[in-house]
Structure formats: structure tokens, C-alpha cells
Design a protein around this motif. Structure first.
Motif, mmCIF file in Angstrom:
data_model
loop_
_atom_site.group_PDB
_atom_site.id
_atom_site.type_symbol
_atom_site.label_atom_id
_atom_site.label_comp_id
_atom_site.label_asym_id
_atom_site.label_seq_id
_atom_site.Cartn_x
_atom_site.Cartn_y
_atom_site.Cartn_z
ATOM 1 N N ALA A 8 -11.688 14.332 -10.811
ATOM 2 C CA ALA A 8 -12.278 15.149 -11.878
ATOM 3 C C ALA A 8 -11.722 14.694 -13.225
ATOM 4 N N ASP A 9 -12.129 13.513 -13.651
ATOM 5 C CA ASP A 9 -11.565 12.935 -14.879
ATOM 6 C C ASP A 9 -12.280 13.448 -16.126
ATOM 7 N N LEU A 10 -12.346 14.753 -16.266
ATOM 8 C CA LEU A 10 -12.996 15.360 -17.424
ATOM 9 C C LEU A 10 -11.893 15.912 -18.323
ATOM 10 N N LEU A 57 -9.249 17.456 -4.402
ATOM 11 C CA LEU A 57 -9.638 17.295 -5.798
ATOM 12 C C LEU A 57 -8.516 16.518 -6.476
ATOM 13 N N LYS A 58 -8.875 15.439 -7.147
ATOM 14 C CA LYS A 58 -7.853 14.640 -7.817
ATOM 15 C C LYS A 58 -7.913 14.926 -9.310
ATOM 16 N N THR A 59 -6.740 15.231 -9.872
ATOM 17 C CA THR A 59 -6.681 15.540 -11.307
ATOM 18 C C THR A 59 -5.862 14.493 -12.058
ATOM 19 N N HIS A 60 -6.168 14.363 -13.369
ATOM 20 C CA HIS A 60 -5.280 13.663 -14.309
ATOM 21 C C HIS A 60 -4.949 14.741 -15.326
ATOM 22 N N ILE A 61 -3.917 15.510 -15.044
ATOM 23 C CA ILE A 61 -3.653 16.705 -15.833
ATOM 24 C C ILE A 61 -3.426 16.378 -17.311
ATOM 25 N N GLU A 93 -2.529 15.502 -7.796
ATOM 26 C CA GLU A 93 -2.337 15.116 -9.203
ATOM 27 C C GLU A 93 -2.011 13.620 -9.249
ATOM 28 N N ASP A 94 -2.945 12.889 -9.857
ATOM 29 C CA ASP A 94 -2.856 11.421 -9.903
ATOM 30 C C ASP A 94 -1.976 10.998 -11.081
ATOM 31 N N ARG A 95 -0.692 11.318 -11.020
ATOM 32 C CA ARG A 95 0.206 11.080 -12.155
ATOM 33 C C ARG A 95 0.744 9.648 -12.163
ATOM 34 N N LYS A 96 0.625 8.959 -11.034
ATOM 35 C CA LYS A 96 1.122 7.573 -10.906
ATOM 36 C C LYS A 96 2.494 7.409 -11.581
ATOM 37 N N PHE A 97 3.480 8.138 -11.081
ATOM 38 C CA PHE A 97 4.839 8.024 -11.605
ATOM 39 C C PHE A 97 5.315 6.575 -11.469
ATOM 40 N N GLU A 148 -2.227 -0.908 -3.220
ATOM 41 C CA GLU A 148 -3.172 -1.843 -3.835
ATOM 42 C C GLU A 148 -3.895 -1.065 -4.923
ATOM 43 N N MET A 149 -4.515 -1.783 -5.868
ATOM 44 C CA MET A 149 -5.326 -1.099 -6.876
ATOM 45 C C MET A 149 -6.740 -1.675 -6.907
ATOM 46 N N SER A 150 -7.632 -0.906 -7.476
ATOM 47 C CA SER A 150 -9.033 -1.334 -7.489
ATOM 48 C C SER A 150 -9.363 -2.173 -8.722
ATOM 49 N N SER A 151 -8.460 -2.209 -9.691
ATOM 50 C CA SER A 151 -8.809 -2.849 -10.954
ATOM 51 C C SER A 151 -8.663 -4.362 -10.886
ATOM 52 N N GLY A 166 -12.583 -3.056 -16.276
ATOM 53 C CA GLY A 166 -11.867 -3.666 -15.151
ATOM 54 C C GLY A 166 -11.969 -2.941 -13.827
ATOM 55 N N GLN A 167 -12.608 -1.766 -13.808
ATOM 56 C CA GLN A 167 -12.767 -1.088 -12.515
ATOM 57 C C GLN A 167 -13.727 -1.887 -11.642
ATOM 58 N N GLN A 168 -13.435 -1.967 -10.334
ATOM 59 C CA GLN A 168 -14.307 -2.676 -9.409
ATOM 60 C C GLN A 168 -14.735 -1.707 -8.312
ATOM 61 N N TYR A 169 -16.035 -1.546 -8.150
ATOM 62 C CA TYR A 169 -16.543 -0.579 -7.175
ATOM 63 C C TYR A 169 -17.005 -1.233 -5.881
ATOM 64 N N ASN A 170 -16.599 -0.612 -4.781
ATOM 65 C CA ASN A 170 -17.117 -0.932 -3.468
ATOM 66 C C ASN A 170 -18.135 0.128 -3.111
ATOM 67 N N VAL A 203 -13.999 9.363 -5.470
ATOM 68 C CA VAL A 203 -15.149 9.079 -6.329
ATOM 69 C C VAL A 203 -15.057 9.903 -7.602
ATOM 70 N N GLY A 204 -15.124 9.229 -8.732
ATOM 71 C CA GLY A 204 -15.075 9.923 -10.018
ATOM 72 C C GLY A 204 -16.448 9.935 -10.654
ATOM 73 N N ARG A 205 -16.692 8.904 -11.513
ATOM 74 C CA ARG A 205 -17.923 8.879 -12.306
ATOM 75 C C ARG A 205 -19.183 8.914 -11.458
ATOM 76 N N GLY A 206 -19.106 8.338 -10.247
ATOM 77 C CA GLY A 206 -20.263 8.359 -9.349
ATOM 78 C C GLY A 206 -20.757 9.780 -9.112
HETATM 79 O O1 S5P Z 1 -6.323 1.559 -8.113
HETATM 80 C C1 S5P Z 1 -6.729 2.641 -8.493
HETATM 81 C C2 S5P Z 1 -6.015 3.822 -8.283
HETATM 82 C C3 S5P Z 1 -6.545 5.025 -8.689
HETATM 83 S S1 S5P Z 1 -5.734 6.456 -8.244
HETATM 84 N N1 S5P Z 1 -7.924 2.737 -9.109
HETATM 85 C C4 S5P Z 1 -8.460 3.922 -9.535
HETATM 86 O O2 S5P Z 1 -9.576 3.922 -10.058
HETATM 87 N N2 S5P Z 1 -7.739 5.080 -9.376
HETATM 88 C C5 S5P Z 1 -8.254 6.379 -9.887
HETATM 89 O O3 S5P Z 1 -9.467 6.695 -9.215
HETATM 90 C C6 S5P Z 1 -8.584 6.400 -11.371
HETATM 91 O O4 S5P Z 1 -7.475 6.825 -12.153
HETATM 92 C C7 S5P Z 1 -9.734 7.378 -11.464
HETATM 93 O O5 S5P Z 1 -9.245 8.682 -11.588
HETATM 94 C C8 S5P Z 1 -10.429 7.260 -10.129
HETATM 95 C C9 S5P Z 1 -11.650 6.376 -10.137
HETATM 96 O O6 S5P Z 1 -12.641 6.901 -10.978
HETATM 97 P P1 S5P Z 1 -14.120 6.296 -11.067
HETATM 98 O O7 S5P Z 1 -14.761 7.091 -12.153
HETATM 99 O O8 S5P Z 1 -13.996 4.850 -11.422
HETATM 100 O O9 S5P Z 1 -14.753 6.523 -9.713
#
Ligand code: S5P
Length: 458
Positions: free
Chosen positions: A245-247, A267-271, A298-302, A353-356, A412-416, A431-434
Motif C-alpha cells: 500500500a505505497d500511498l 498488507l505491506k506498509t512504508h510507514i 512494515e517494509d522498513r528495510k533496516f 534478492e531484489m527485484s530492481s 529500475g523496477q522489473q516485473y515478473n 503487488v503494489g501499483r498493479g
Molecule cells: O526487491 C524489492 C524489495 C521490495 S520489499 N523490490 C520491491 O519492489 N520491494 C517493494 O515491493 C517496494 O518497496 C514496493 O513497496 C513493492 C513493489 O511495488 P510495485 O508498485 O512495483 O508493485
């Protein structure tokens, strides 16, 4: 030396092709592979360039290929087409491999007549998809295409089928299996790893999990309570969907949760992106979580030393430790960060791993993150990642970067897509923006929920 081997040697010597079994490459699609090919560097080596251009011409002559024009596939096929056309004193065109042109531009550039025969020149065939799109573009422009020559092919299963369907003969100067042989001869690759590398093109999607799986661990006697609850919620709601819920206002988030709360397990938050945060927001969110039976992550990624993350977790204005069911952390600072985040009520998720695009989380880093999770398995219940390389029932894999269709964003986000994400072994899709940008987030969440749950339980 055969032509195939000679070209393989050129590719290895110039590092146009790299092989690495121990630390596989990550493609833009997220697929992990032991081979990486960037033939564009070849044009910077005059002697090798000449050798490759000659090899193209030899293939044309040996096979008596009939043609009127040489057609380079944009962009990497263009220089080769130019060298060949120049040497043979023939006309040249180039063709874009994108199905849609941008506004004014033609798909085929250069002069030609309807009925001209072209030999298509390409540098690399991975699946063959973009080369075939280019060939189709030429055909649509009235050009006859019977032959395509490429420097190198990954020899994937579906390549041959694609070319057969289009009735185009594919000629290549070298290929994956010859290259692997040459790599062993030149000590770039051990004989022991050669067969494992060669398995890649048979099943690129699953190759990585197959070779990098650590031992399978049996069901543990006790599990973390947060994990048990999450698994219970998933079963009860038939949902492995987490919505991000990245609003940026509390109202938008609460409205979204009203609509999608029934469909999610998490529900995942970025507070810290909320502009009007108040403690009452947390009370309302927790009430909704109870009513609609989902948990809060809470997706705080400490990512700091133990002492600092402890403050960030427990204090400040957010008091995350008081309300989140789980939080996540990078393992970059070492085990101190896990010590700082130890908590009996709030579970931990580690980033493996990360999606970016271009992220620095290598397979070795992933492995270290998994080892740390095993060491702290009382608190750690899962990973953020893309590939289930650790099969241990104490941990769930959660995958971000998911949409109904593959793609990227501008940052830089990469979607599967949902099915590919789950086929790589994930337990929960994020799933966020989707969803929150959809016209009807509730209906969209339901689509994701049903598809993800069905695929997960196949
Ligand atoms: O590698 C990552 C890890 C995370 S937690 N890539 C990500 O995109 N995220 C999170 O997932 C990111 O911070 C965002 O809240 C969500 C993806 O959002 P979307 O709008 O791209 O689906």
C-alpha cells in the motif's frame, strides 16, 4: 579448427561471451544464467571483426544463398550487415526488431523493391523472438526472407520451432555447446561444470534453483508464532497475496484496505512515506486487520548497526515494534542487525534478492543471507527474493515486482508475471501499483488472489 570453434574462441577472448557457473548472471527478466553475451564489443577488434565478417560471407557462399539485399537487425546486426554488404558490393537495409515504430520512423530503413530477397544479419539469437519480429517486419514490407545468419545462438528449445514456423533457415557462426567445449579447452570453464552449464538452455527458468538448492530441511517441531499465524491466514482466506500500500495519505491507505482487505493475507506498509501519520492511523489499520483477517508487514528495510536499528524499530514517531507483525532487514551490516531486531512478537524477513535492475545482491550474498536466517530462525520467518533456493519450511519466500504482465518501470523496477513468479518457488506475491493504481482495486486484487492461489496450489 572448425569455423564454429574459431568464432567461439573470438567470443571468449574478447569477453563478448562470459561463462560463470559459480556466480551466474542475472538477466533483465530476472532469469539467472551461466552465460552472458554482449557481442557489441566485437566491433572494436579489427582483426576479429574481419574474421567474423569473412565467416558470414563464407556461410553465404557455401550455402549458395540467393539474395538481393543484406538486412541488418537494429542495432547490433547493423555493423555486420554493413561489413558484409560492403565486401560483397550489395545493397543494404536495416530493420527494427520492435513491432511498433515510434511515430514517423519506418520499420525498414534503406531502399528496396517489393519481391527483393534479403539475408537477415543478427548478432545473437537468445530465444529468437526479436530476430523473428524483425524478419516479419521485412516480410510485411514485401521483402522475401529465407535465411537469417547470426554470430551466436543460445540453442534454446523454442528457437528452432520459431524459425520453422516462419519458414526461415537459421545459420549461425557458432553456438552454446561449441562455446562450452572451447571454454573447457581454454580453461575458462572446468570440465566438471560444463554439463551443468549446458543444461541451462533446456530450462532457463528453473536452472538456477536446480543447481543452487541447498539441502532440503524437514518440517521443524516448533515454528515461529507469526509464521504459524500467517500460514493459517493464507489457508483460511485462500490467499497468498500481499498488497504493497505505497500511498502517501492515511485516507488513501484506509480506503484501499477497505476494498482489498478481504483478498489479502498481508498488507505491506512504508510507514515513512505517509504525510499525515498519526498513532490513530495505526489503531484504525489494526482494527481493519482484525476484521478482515490479514497481517501487517512494515517494509522498513533496516540496514544499520544493531544499536541504531533497535531505536528505529522501537522508538521515533512510528514505534514500529508496537504494531507490525513483521519487518524486514538487509543483512549487509552482519549479524548485529539481527540482534538489534530480536523480538518475540515481531518476526523478521531478510532480503536475499531484489527485484530492481542492477542490484548488487549476488548469489553469494543470497547464500549468506540464508545462512544468517538459519542461525536466527527463532525470529526470521522468510525472505524477500525471486528464487526459492533454500527449501526450509521455517521460511517463506515473498516476491515483489509482480504484475499481471512482465515489464519495467522508469526507476529500475522489473516485473515478473504472477505465474512465472510462483513457478520460481515463491510463497507470497507482493503487488503494489498493479493493484492500487487499477481502476477497481478490489476487483483487481481478486484477480491476483485467484490466479496466485491457483498457481501456488497446482
Ligand atoms: O526487491 C524489492 C524489495 C521490495 S520489499 N523490490 C520491491 O519492489 N520491494 C517493494 O515491493 C517496494 O518497496 C514496493 O513497496 C513493492 C513493489 O511495488 P510495485 O508498485 O512495483 O508493485
Amino acid at each position: 579448427m572448425s569455423r564454429q570453434k574459431k568464432i567461439a574462441e573470438y567470443l571468449l577472448d574478447t569477453k563478448a561471451v562470459k561463462l560463470n557457473f559459480d556466480e551466474p548472471f542475472t538477466y533483465a527478466s530476472g532469469i539467472r544464467s551461466p552465460i552472458y553475451c554482449d557481442n557489441r564489443v566485437l566491433i572494436s577488434h579489427p582483426k576479429i571483426r574481419k574474421g567474423i565478417a569473412k565467416a558470414f560471407i563464407d556461410v553465404i557462399k557455401e550455402n549458395n544463398l540467393e539474395f538481393d539485399i543484406i538486412a541488418g537487425v537494429a542495432t547490433s546486426g547493423i555493423p555486420w550487415a554493413a561489413f558484409i554488404a560492403e565486401e560483397l558490393e550489395k545493397p543494404m537495409v536495416y530493420v527494427r526488431s520492435k513491432a511498433k515504430g515510434h511515430g514517423m520512423t519506418n520499420l525498414v530503413e534503406g531502399e528496396f523493391k517489393e519481391g527483393d530477397k534479403a539475408i537477415v544479419i543478427e548478432d545473437l539469437i537468445s530465444t529468437g523472438g526479436s530476430s523473428l519480429t524483425a524478419a516479419k517486419g521485412l516480410k510485411e514490407a514485401g521483402i522475401i526472407v529465407n535465411d537469417l545468419i547470426a554470430i551466436f545462438t543460445y540453442q534454446m528449445k523454442k528457437t528452432e520451432e520459431g524459425f520453422n514456423n516462419e519458414k526461415i533457415n537459421l545459420h549461425t557462426l557458432s553456438d552454446f555447446s561449441t562455446l562450452a567445449e572451447k571454454a573447457v579447452e581454454k580453461n575458462y570453464l572446468s570440465a566438471e561444470n560444463k554439463d551443468k552449464v549446458l543444461e541451462w538452455n533446456q530450462d532457463p527458468q528453473n536452472w538456477y534453483s536446480k543447481h543452487y538448492q541447498t539441502e532440503e530441511i524437514k518440517e521443524p517441531e516448533t515454528k515461529n508464532k507469526v509464521l504459524l499465524k500467517l500460514q493459517k491466514v493464507m489457508k483460511e482466506k485462500k490467499s497468498n497475496l500481499c498488497v504493497a500500500a505505497d500511498l502517501t495519505t492515511t485516507k488513501e491507505i484506509l480506503d484501499l484496505v477497505e476494498e482489498i482487505g478481504d483478498k489479502i493475507c498481508l498488507l505491506k506498509t512504508h510507514i515513512d512515506i505517509i504525510e499525515d501519520f498519526t498513532p490513530e492511523f495505526i489503531t484504525k489499520l489494526q482494527k481493519l486487520a482484525k476484521e478482515k483477517n490479514f497481517m501487517i508487514f512494515e517494509d522498513r528495510k533496516f540496514a544499520d548497526i544493531g544499536n541504531t536499528v533497535k531505536h528505529q524499530f522501537e522508538n521515533g514517531i512510528y514505534h514500529i515494534a508496537d504494531w507490525a507483525d513483521m519487518v524486514n532487514a538487509h543483512v549487509l551490516p552482519g549479524p548485529g542487525i539481527l540482534e538489534g531486531l530480536k523480538n518475540d512478537k515481531v518476526a523478521l524477513i531478510l532480503l536475499q534478492e531484489m527485484s530492481s535492475k542492477g542490484n548488487l545482491l549476488t548469489p553469494d550474498y543470497t547464500k549468506k543471507a540464508q545462512e544468517m536466517a538459519q542461525e536466527y530462525s527463532n525470529y526470521v520467518i522468510g525472505f524477500i527474493g525471486l528464487n526459492k533456493t533454500l527449501k526450509d519450511p521455517r521460511f517463506m519466500l515473498m516476491t515483489p515486482g509482480v504484475k499481471l504482465e512482465k515489464g519495467t518501470d522508469k526507476l529500475g523496477q522489473q516485473y515478473n508475471d504472477v505465474e512465472s513468479a510462483i513457478k520460481k518457488g515463491t510463497d507470497i506475491i507482493i503487488v503494489g501499483r498493479g493493484i492500487y493504481q487499477a481502476e477497481d482495486p478490489g476487483a483487481e486484487a481478486q484477480k491476483y488472489q485467484e490466479l496466485a492461489w491457483k498457481t501456488y496450489n497446482k
